[in-house]
Scaffold this motif. Structure first.
Motif, short mmCIF file in Angstrom:
data_model
loop_
_atom_site.label_atom_id
_atom_site.label_comp_id
_atom_site.label_asym_id
_atom_site.label_seq_id
_atom_site.Cartn_x
_atom_site.Cartn_y
_atom_site.Cartn_z
N ASP A 1 0.74 -1.25 -0.26
CA ASP A 1 -0.14 -0.01 0.02
C ASP A 1 0.93 1.11 -0.04
OD1 ASP A 1 0.81 0.28 2.68
OD2 ASP A 1 -1.00 -0.21 3.67
N GLU A 2 0.30 2.45 0.17
CA GLU A 2 1.13 3.46 0.19
C GLU A 2 2.19 3.78 0.89
OE1 GLU A 2 -2.51 4.02 2.92
OE2 GLU A 2 -2.36 3.56 0.90
N ASP A 3 2.12 3.01 2.06
CA ASP A 3 3.41 3.27 3.24
C ASP A 3 4.07 1.86 3.12
OD1 ASP A 3 1.53 1.69 4.36
OD2 ASP A 3 1.47 2.57 6.30
N LEU A 4 4.14 1.09 1.99
CA LEU A 4 4.71 0.01 1.93
C LEU A 4 4.39 -1.22 2.84
CD1 LEU A 4 8.50 1.03 1.01
CD2 LEU A 4 6.45 0.58 -0.53
N SER A 5 3.24 -0.87 3.57
CA SER A 5 2.70 -2.34 4.21
C SER A 5 2.01 -3.41 3.26
CB SER A 5 1.70 -1.61 5.05
OG SER A 5 2.02 -0.65 6.12
N VAL A 6 2.24 -4.52 3.85
CA VAL A 6 2.00 -5.64 3.09
C VAL A 6 0.72 -6.01 3.17
CG1 VAL A 6 2.34 -8.26 3.14
CG2 VAL A 6 4.29 -6.91 2.97
N ARG A 7 -0.08 -6.43 1.90
CA ARG A 7 -1.30 -6.96 1.56
C ARG A 7 -0.98 -8.32 0.89
NH1 ARG A 7 -1.73 -3.30 4.89
NH2 ARG A 7 -3.49 -1.70 4.92
N VAL A 8 -1.04 -9.63 1.26
CA VAL A 8 -1.13 -10.77 0.64
C VAL A 8 -2.32 -10.95 -0.11
CG1 VAL A 8 -0.50 -13.28 0.55
CG2 VAL A 8 0.77 -11.60 2.09
N SER A 9 -2.23 -11.12 -1.32
CA SER A 9 -3.34 -11.50 -2.30
C SER A 9 -3.43 -12.95 -2.59
CB SER A 9 -3.45 -10.53 -3.43
OG SER A 9 -2.31 -11.15 -4.35
N ASP A 10 -4.63 -13.57 -3.05
CA ASP A 10 -5.04 -14.60 -3.78
C ASP A 10 -5.08 -15.80 -2.34
OD1 ASP A 10 -4.92 -13.91 -6.22
OD2 ASP A 10 -3.53 -15.29 -6.72
N CYS A 11 -5.20 -15.24 -1.28
CA CYS A 11 -5.72 -16.12 -0.17
C CYS A 11 -6.94 -16.78 -0.07
CB CYS A 11 -5.54 -15.20 1.22
SG CYS A 11 -3.95 -14.39 1.65
N GLY A 12 -6.86 -17.93 0.03
CA GLY A 12 -8.22 -18.74 0.00
C GLY A 12 -8.64 -19.08 -1.45
N LEU A 13 -7.69 -18.79 -2.19
CA LEU A 13 -7.96 -19.43 -3.84
C LEU A 13 -7.36 -21.01 -3.98
CD1 LEU A 13 -7.61 -16.22 -5.64
CD2 LEU A 13 -9.68 -16.99 -4.51
N ALA A 14 -6.75 -21.28 -3.12
CA ALA A 14 -6.25 -22.69 -3.34
C ALA A 14 -7.27 -23.81 -3.82
CB ALA A 14 -5.74 -23.14 -2.02
#
Length: 263
Positions: free
Chosen positions: A128-141
């Motif tokens: 995000d704007e302050d380089l905090s992490v957001r992991v995507s594709d969670c739950g798509l296994a």
């Protein structure tokens, strides 16, 4: 692998990310299965996981709508040709690794039932704007295990260097996510891609090239991303390399991310 992602702007100016699932995925899944998947994703609530905003199953389309992360992905930050890479200081890389580790800890330990990511890679670590992490594709296994997508996922993870050794045998566990996390840490350490066919043959697969050098202090220093210009504490670098080694060794015994790093 699972579909294309588009940037969408609402009339009120709000920006969202829209993931349009590939036909190979949707053709192998009934509507009720998709709705169950959406409900399971919606239950994932963590500061380091991309939030699901909504979905669509109309007109033969299956869309997942997520919050938008303005700084793209870790992959883009490290491997693109623009100047953004220069903003990734050693401390920023540590924060990215910790955010990704906390996301995995949440999926593996706090979710009931536990969630295996199965597609953990730098392109799915959004910033995000302050380089905090957001992991995507969670739950798509569950989508990855459907039909031809399952076979494709194994080929891609192996080809791109994120797949743990057991994945070649069709096995994927929580440990496999930890292995992929180790590869992501190697990218942060070296600034190299997990697989780069443009490099000499012995250096194309990042793990194979790096694994024997992680405990050699001189070799380790030469492995560090040149864009850091030596601006990192030696002790922090050594600890970082030790965690990577424990994640990616072939007979690794580390099972949960919390045991290797999270305070």
């Amino acid at each position: 692998m699972l579909g294309s992602v588009y940037r969408a702007e609402l009339p009120n100016g709000k920006i969202l990310a829209v993931k349009k699932l590939d036909k190979r995925v949707s053709d192998h899944q009934e509507d009720d299965e998709f709705l169950e998947l959406v409900n399971n994703i919606d239950r994932l609530r963590h500061a380091n996981i991309v939030e699901l905003i909504g979905y669509c199953v109309e007109h033969g389309q299956r869309l997942l709508i997520y919050e938008y992360c303005s700084n793209g992905s870790m992959y883009e930050a490290l491997h693109s040709d623009d100047e953004f890479k220069t903003t990734l200081s050693w401390n920023a890389r540590i924060r990215i690794a910790l955010g990704a580790a906390r996301a995995l800890e949440y999926l593996h330990e706090q979710c009931q039932p536990p969630v295996i990511h199965r597609n953990f890679k730098s392109a799915n670590i959004l910033l995000d704007e302050d380089l905090s992490v957001r992991v995507s594709d969670c739950g798509l296994a569950p989508l990855i295990t459907k039909g031809s997508v399952r076979q494709l996922s194994g080929q891609l993870l192996a080809a791109y260097g994120y797949g743990a050794p057991e994945f070649e045998s069709g096995i994927y566990t929580y440990q496999s996510d930890v292995y992929s996390f180790g590869v992501v840490m190697l990218e942060l350490l070296t600034g190299r891609q997990s697989y780069d066919r443009k490099r000499p043959r012995g250096e194309q697969f990042l793990v194979r090239w790096a694994i024997t050098q992680l405990h050699d202090i001189d070799a380790l220093s030469r492995m560090v991303d040149p864009s850091l210009n030596g601006a990192y504490p030696a002790k922090s670098l050594s600890n970082f390399a030790d965690i990577i080694s424990r994640c990616v060794q072939v007979s690794y015994s580390v099972f949960l991310v919390r045991r290797i790093w999270i305070p």
